[in-house]
Design a protein around this motif. Structure first.
Motif, PDB file in Angstrom:
ATOM      1  N   ALA A 154       4.032  59.242   7.800  1.00 15.98           N
ATOM      2  CA  ALA A 154       2.963  58.994   7.347  1.00 15.98           C
ATOM      3  C   ALA A 154       2.501  57.457   7.417  1.00 15.98           C
ATOM      4  N   ALA A 155       3.434  56.720   7.872  1.00 20.07           N
ATOM      5  CA  ALA A 155       2.943  55.195   7.978  1.00 20.07           C
ATOM      6  C   ALA A 155       3.842  54.596   9.163  1.00 20.07           C
ATOM      7  N   LYS A 156       3.969  55.002  10.273  1.00 24.74           N
ATOM      8  CA  LYS A 156       4.809  54.434  11.459  1.00 24.74           C
ATOM      9  C   LYS A 156       4.686  53.012  11.758  1.00 24.74           C
ATOM     10  N   ILE A 157       5.588  52.525  11.930  1.00 29.76           N
ATOM     11  CA  ILE A 157       5.699  51.134  12.001  1.00 29.76           C
ATOM     12  C   ILE A 157       5.353  50.770  13.700  1.00 29.76           C
ATOM     13  N   ASP A 158       4.995  49.719  14.061  1.00 28.10           N
ATOM     14  CA  ASP A 158       4.660  49.233  15.504  1.00 28.10           C
ATOM     15  C   ASP A 158       5.785  48.852  16.154  1.00 28.10           C
ATOM     16  N   LEU A 159       5.866  48.676  17.468  1.00 30.33           N
ATOM     17  CA  LEU A 159       6.818  48.028  18.115  1.00 30.33           C
ATOM     18  C   LEU A 159       7.309  46.938  17.921  1.00 30.33           C
ATOM     19  N   LEU A 160       6.382  45.885  17.516  1.00 28.29           N
ATOM     20  CA  LEU A 160       6.767  44.617  16.975  1.00 28.29           C
ATOM     21  C   LEU A 160       7.325  44.161  15.781  1.00 28.29           C
ATOM     22  N   THR A 161       7.121  45.245  14.961  1.00 29.31           N
ATOM     23  CA  THR A 161       7.661  45.347  13.721  1.00 29.31           C
ATOM     24  C   THR A 161       9.184  45.728  13.697  1.00 29.31           C
ATOM     25  N   ALA A 162       9.355  46.588  14.669  1.00 33.47           N
ATOM     26  CA  ALA A 162      10.637  46.956  15.113  1.00 33.47           C
ATOM     27  C   ALA A 162      11.377  46.027  15.566  1.00 33.47           C
ATOM     28  N   LEU A 163      10.959  45.274  16.653  1.00 33.47           N
ATOM     29  CA  LEU A 163      11.625  44.233  17.488  1.00 33.47           C
ATOM     30  C   LEU A 163      12.183  43.086  16.573  1.00 33.47           C
ATOM     31  N   ARG A 164      11.095  42.757  15.436  1.00 37.77           N
ATOM     32  CA  ARG A 164      11.667  41.998  14.534  1.00 37.77           C
ATOM     33  C   ARG A 164      12.768  42.351  13.822  1.00 37.77           C
ATOM     34  N   GLY A 165      12.760  43.625  13.388  1.00 41.43           N
ATOM     35  CA  GLY A 165      13.781  43.959  12.595  1.00 41.43           C
ATOM     36  C   GLY A 165      15.147  43.994  13.238  1.00 41.43           C
ATOM     37  N   TRP A 166      15.146  44.431  14.487  1.00 43.82           N
ATOM     38  CA  TRP A 166      16.461  44.279  15.595  1.00 43.82           C
ATOM     39  C   TRP A 166      17.031  43.022  15.548  1.00 43.82           C
ATOM     40  N   LEU A 167      16.061  41.917  15.456  1.00 40.82           N
ATOM     41  CA  LEU A 167      16.407  40.407  15.538  1.00 40.82           C
ATOM     42  C   LEU A 167      16.960  39.801  14.129  1.00 40.82           C
ATOM     43  N   ASP A 168      16.717  40.728  12.950  1.00 40.28           N
ATOM     44  CA  ASP A 168      17.022  39.957  11.650  1.00 40.28           C
ATOM     45  C   ASP A 168      18.532  40.850  11.259  1.00 40.28           C
ATOM     46  N   PRO A 169      19.399  40.018  11.215  1.00 38.73           N
ATOM     47  CA  PRO A 169      20.936  40.635  10.639  1.00 38.73           C
ATOM     48  C   PRO A 169      20.973  41.418   9.271  1.00 38.73           C
ATOM     49  N   THR A 170      19.933  41.207   8.454  1.00 36.23           N
ATOM     50  CA  THR A 170      20.118  41.680   7.229  1.00 36.23           C
ATOM     51  C   THR A 170      19.293  42.930   7.044  1.00 36.23           C
ATOM     52  N   VAL A 171      18.630  43.528   8.142  1.00 37.98           N
ATOM     53  CA  VAL A 171      18.152  44.686   8.248  1.00 37.98           C
ATOM     54  C   VAL A 171      18.381  45.856   9.389  1.00 37.98           C
TER      55      VAL A 171
END
Length: 348
Positions: free
Chosen positions: A76-93
């Motif tokens: 119902a609320a898909k994330i965008d690629l930029l949000t996913a990329l930020r997540g991949w770079l954050d070791p806490t998520v």
């Protein structure tokens, strides 16, 4: 400007434009991050997380905190690629495929309803486990939590129906009912004997094949308990079964003299069965970060999560292995007194 330079410039703008558009396109992933913690022997919105009426309770100190995982994304609320990329770079998520959180055959509303049912069941199981640890008797049964729209049980079984028997077999617990239904072939009739209000009746429901070829009727069940006193748990919008262990410890702490924590800030996670077995959960890495951020120094960890937890544990947070509620109580006693063995997580 030369034709070649103009071509390169236009090509560069096109690549940039496509990159910008692509960065904001929805992707089928979910971002998991550390969620809030709640002290089960504390308060939420000026109300006790655990309220007990009809039984003597005792003062508590310190914290026995449940930990949660927050998520972004979903059907119902898909994330965008930029949000996913930020997540991949954050070791806490963690960034995980959407289907690992939202099964393809479940709508977001159904997932939410199932999480609510799981939380209710978890609270009841936690109370039952605490009472079993204290050898306080109670009785239990099975009731209908909800039915799945479009499935055979929809419109036949109702929320709140107390299931007394299935095909004449006493409904001793949720597992007995589920196993009796699964023993049928799709297209068979199953007879539920239920109590609805003051009326007792037989309801015949035809089975169908589920998405994994299992036999089902489309009913979500929950265990119902009759405890000798009232235990009310208030945690707001938190869903799912992973807080079971910490609920049980909070109830035990309130029902017994002395203090389980010794004034320390303890956090932990794990599902709980009525007999006190602690089960594994998801999102352990994010929960460890949330526990550390809340000030906890000890983290009660399901045995099956130990190997993963050891790879992600923050500095200053001690992992204590908990196979059962009884083990967790003994570990806290040993931590408080400085005597006895404290079971630690080991590399698996």
């Amino acid at each position: 400007m030369s034709r070649r330079a103009l071509t390169l410039l236009l090509a560069g703008f096109l690549v940039l434009a496509l990159g910008v558009v692509g960065a904001f396109r929805p992707v089928p992933y979910v971002v998991l991050s550390p969620g809030p913690t709640e002290n089960t022997i504390g308060e939420v919105d000026k109300k006790p997380v655990i309220s007990i009426k009809g039984r003597e309770t005792y003062p508590t100190t310190g914290a026995l905190s449940l930990v949660t995982v927050a998520y972004q994304g979903g059907p119902a609320a898909k994330i965008d690629l930029l949000t996913a990329l930020r997540g991949w770079l954050d070791p806490t998520v963690a960034v995980v495929p959407q289907e690992s959180i939202f099964a393809p055959d479940r709508t977001p509303k159904e997932v939410e309803e199932e999480n609510t049912v799981e939380m209710t069941n978890s609270q009841d199981s936690a109370t039952a486990a605490a009472l079993n640890e204290l050898k306080i008797p109670y009785t239990m049964g099975v009731s209908v939590a909800s039915t799945q729209k479009g499935k055979p049980a929809d419109g036949k079984l109702r929320q709140g129906d107390e299931i007394n028997a299935v095909d004449g077999k006493p409904a001793e617990d949720v597992t007995v009912v589920a196993d009796t239904v699964k023993a049928h072939k799709p297209g068979d009739d199953v007879v539920f004997t239920v109590t609805r209000g003051k009326e007792k009746l037989d309801v015949t429901v035809q089975t169908v094949a589920g998405p994994e070829k299992q036999t089902l009727v489309g009913v979500n069940m929950q265990s119902t308990y009759k405890f000798p006193f009232d235990v009310d748990i208030n945690v707001g919008d938190v869903g799912g079964p992973s807080a079971g262990l910490m609920f049980s410890l909070g109830i035990l702490d309130k029902l017994t003299p002395g203090e389980l924590t010794g004034g320390k800030k303890i956090a932990g996670t794990g599902t709980i069965t009525p007999t006190g077995e602690v089960g594994p959960i998801g999102g352990i890495a994010q929960k460890l970060v949330g526990a550390k951020d809340s000030g906890a120094t000890v983290f009660l960890t399901p045995a099956d999560n130990c190997a993963e937890a050891m790879k992600a544990v923050p500095d200053g947070l001690r992992l204590v292995k908990a196979d059962t509620l009884h083990d967790a109580v003994q570990a806290l006693d040993a931590l408080r007194s400085g005597k006895g063995e404290v079971p630690a997580c080991e590399a698996g």
